[in-house]
Design a protein around this motif. Sequence first.
Motif, PDB file in Angstrom:
ATOM      1  N   LYS A   2       0.829  -1.446  -0.202  1.00 21.81           N
ATOM      2  CA  LYS A   2      -0.165  -0.009   0.336  1.00 21.81           C
ATOM      3  C   LYS A   2       0.864   1.487   0.245  1.00 21.81           C
ATOM      4  N   ARG A   3       2.213   0.873   0.161  1.00 26.15           N
ATOM      5  CA  ARG A   3       2.729   2.391   0.889  1.00 26.15           C
ATOM      6  C   ARG A   3       2.826   2.508  -0.562  1.00 26.15           C
ATOM      7  N   LEU A   4       3.609   1.769  -1.365  1.00 24.39           N
ATOM      8  CA  LEU A   4       3.802   1.911  -3.100  1.00 24.39           C
ATOM      9  C   LEU A   4       3.234   2.512  -4.207  1.00 24.39           C
ATOM     10  N   LEU A   9      -0.054   6.676  -7.874  1.00 27.90           N
ATOM     11  CA  LEU A   9      -1.262   6.942  -7.971  1.00 27.90           C
ATOM     12  C   LEU A   9      -1.763   8.789  -7.661  1.00 27.90           C
ATOM     13  N   LEU A  10      -0.622   8.946  -6.592  1.00 26.96           N
ATOM     14  CA  LEU A  10      -0.579  10.501  -6.778  1.00 26.96           C
ATOM     15  C   LEU A  10       0.170  11.115  -7.387  1.00 26.96           C
ATOM     16  N   GLY A  11       1.702  10.316  -7.795  1.00 29.93           N
ATOM     17  CA  GLY A  11       1.664  11.134  -9.021  1.00 29.93           C
ATOM     18  C   GLY A  11       1.539  10.732  -9.862  1.00 29.93           C
ATOM     19  N   VAL A  12       1.014  10.203 -10.226  1.00 30.34           N
ATOM     20  CA  VAL A  12       0.204   9.979 -11.684  1.00 30.34           C
ATOM     21  C   VAL A  12      -0.837  10.593 -11.874  1.00 30.34           C
ATOM     22  N   LEU A  13      -1.575  11.458 -10.924  1.00 31.88           N
ATOM     23  CA  LEU A  13      -3.319  12.301 -10.744  1.00 31.88           C
ATOM     24  C   LEU A  13      -2.541  13.559 -10.641  1.00 31.88           C
ATOM     25  N   ALA A  14      -1.527  13.695 -10.493  1.00 36.92           N
ATOM     26  CA  ALA A  14      -0.259  15.180 -10.513  1.00 36.92           C
ATOM     27  C   ALA A  14      -0.217  15.417 -11.788  1.00 36.92           C
TER      28      ALA A  14
END
Length: 75
Positions: A2-4, A9-14
Amino acid sequence: MKRLILPGLLGVLALAGCGEVDQSLSKSSAKADAHAYQGAHNPYVVKGWTPGDKASWESQMRTRSLTQNEYNRIK
C-alpha cells in the motif's frame, strides 16, 4: 504494498494535468507581443483604420474615447 500504490497514484494524478491540450477556439497568427495598432486583419475592423497605421489607430481611439465619455453624451 500500500505504501507504493498511494504515492504512485498521487504522482500519476499530479502529472495528468501536464498533458493538457490547447483549447482555444482559433489559432491566431498574430503575435502576442505585437503593438495594438498592428492588430486585427479581418473584415470587422472599423472603417477608416488600416492595420499597421499608428496614426489612424490613434485617431480611432481618440474618437472612440470621446463617444464613451458620459459628459459628451449627455449634451
